[in-house]
Write an enzyme that holds these catalytic residues in place. Structure first.
Site, PDB file in Angstrom:
ATOM      1  N   ASP A  30       0.865  -1.175   0.000  1.00 33.07           N
ATOM      2  CA  ASP A  30       0.000   0.000   0.000  1.00 33.07           C
ATOM      3  C   ASP A  30       0.912   1.239   0.000  1.00 33.07           C
ATOM      4  OD1 ASP A  30      -2.193   1.795   0.710  1.00 33.07           O
ATOM      5  OD2 ASP A  30      -1.424   1.695   2.752  1.00 33.07           O
ATOM      6  N   ASP A  32      -0.083   5.065   1.096  1.00 29.14           N
ATOM      7  CA  ASP A  32      -0.329   5.960   2.236  1.00 29.14           C
ATOM      8  C   ASP A  32      -0.227   5.252   3.579  1.00 29.14           C
ATOM      9  OD1 ASP A  32      -0.765   8.521   1.414  1.00 29.14           O
ATOM     10  OD2 ASP A  32      -2.823   8.613   2.145  1.00 29.14           O
ATOM     11  N   ARG A 141     -16.089   9.779 -11.320  1.00 30.20           N
ATOM     12  CA  ARG A 141     -14.652   9.504 -11.319  1.00 30.20           C
ATOM     13  C   ARG A 141     -14.423   8.263 -12.172  1.00 30.20           C
ATOM     14  NH1 ARG A 141     -14.120  10.053  -4.706  1.00 30.20           N
ATOM     15  NH2 ARG A 141     -14.932  12.186  -4.572  1.00 30.20           N
ATOM     16  N   ARG A 152     -21.518  18.688  -3.254  1.00 28.46           N
ATOM     17  CA  ARG A 152     -20.143  18.714  -2.740  1.00 28.46           C
ATOM     18  C   ARG A 152     -19.592  20.122  -2.525  1.00 28.46           C
ATOM     19  NH1 ARG A 152     -17.582  14.157  -2.150  1.00 28.46           N
ATOM     20  NH2 ARG A 152     -15.596  15.242  -2.000  1.00 28.46           N
ATOM     21  N   ASP A 199     -20.033   6.562  -1.994  1.00 30.60           N
ATOM     22  CA  ASP A 199     -19.456   6.083  -3.258  1.00 30.60           C
ATOM     23  C   ASP A 199     -20.229   4.868  -3.730  1.00 30.60           C
ATOM     24  OD1 ASP A 199     -17.375   7.934  -3.061  1.00 30.60           O
ATOM     25  OD2 ASP A 199     -16.089   6.540  -1.972  1.00 30.60           O
TER      26      ASP A 199
END
Length: 261
Positions: A30, A32, A141, A152, A199
């Site tokens: 990964d 982050d 996206r 948003r 999402d």
């Protein structure tokens, strides 16, 4: 030391010409919180460690962000540094510096289904009573759609007020339930996160998506190192997957320490 210079492809040039000592063991990392501090840049020291590791075993990167964001964190040309590179959980996949696949939600679902979702969401939101509404209700996206009942581009105070209203009235929860019923034929996963939105994406488009590019006949062991390995974290599915040996890390230093063992 976060102040160390960022490693770029210029000072961590391409290892792809050399086969590692144990090519049949792969370690996927990964980004982050694992290779960098959250939203930070990799240190030269950490990149040097990873390059040395890739002389011993096969190394791959699997991040949730898009490739430009990954390059900000790991350096330009990162796709040419390690044999496997996955951004957006593997929707954008590279092997040996070459593109394997670029997958998008519109390609996967088809434009007619995208229109179905957009039209339904706009109608639903138009009939929804909220204290206030702003703008940008659907953010499209490449790997998902993000839907926000308030919109948003609300301000910080409006966002905080909406979150309280949403928790008290289950606005997002009810909308997700309605969408699950309406779009049961599409096999979508819904994820309520943050204060104002949720999402939706095709089921299986978590980090396990990248495993389809890691062929079983090529590897004896697949190790995964990540920090958000708890249930609900974005490393959980790949961490618990039957094909991987999962390792929970707390920082880049901890990653280094666990790999050294």
């Amino acid at each position: 030391d976060p102040a160390q210079p960022k490693a770029t492809s210029r000072n961590c040039l391409n290892n792809l010409t050399m086969a590692p000592e144990n090519p049949r063991t792969i370690a996927l990392f990964d980004v982050d919180g694992t290779l960098t501090i959250p939203r930070g840049e990799v240190t030269t020291d950490m990149m040097e460690f990873m390059k040395n590791l890739s002389k011993k075993i096969t190394v791959g990167i699997v991040g949730g962000s898009d490739l430009p964001k990954q390059e900000e964190q790991l350096g330009d040309g990162i796709v040419k540094v390690f044999p496997y590179n996955f951004s957006q959980n593997g929707l954008v996949a590279y092997k040996d510096g070459e593109v394997l696949e670029i997958q998008t939600i519109s390609k996967h679902l088809g434009e007619d289904n995208i229109k179905r979702i957009v039209n339904w969401v706009m109608k639903y939101l138009s009939e929804l009573e909220l204290p206030i509404k702003r703008g940008t209700f659907i953010e499209f996206r490449s790997g998902m759609m993000n839907i926000s009942p308030i919109g948003r581009n609300c301000s910080r105070p409006e966002r905080n007020d909406y979150e309280k209203f949403d928790l008290a009235n289950n606005i997002r929860k009810k909308m997700v339930e309605a969408m699950k019923a309406e779009f049961s034929d599409l096999d979508l996963t819904y994820s309520i996160g943050g204060q104002i939105s949720f999402d939706l994406f095709p089921t299986g488009w978590d980090k396990t998506y990248c495993l389809k590019f890691i062929k079983a006949e090529d590897f004896d062991e697949i190790h995964f190192f990540g920090d958000k390995t708890f249930e609900g974290g974005n490393d959980y599915e790949i961490f618990t997957h039957e094909r991987t040996i999962g390792h929970t890390v707390t920082s880049p230093e901890d990653t280094k320490e666990q790999c050294t063992k």
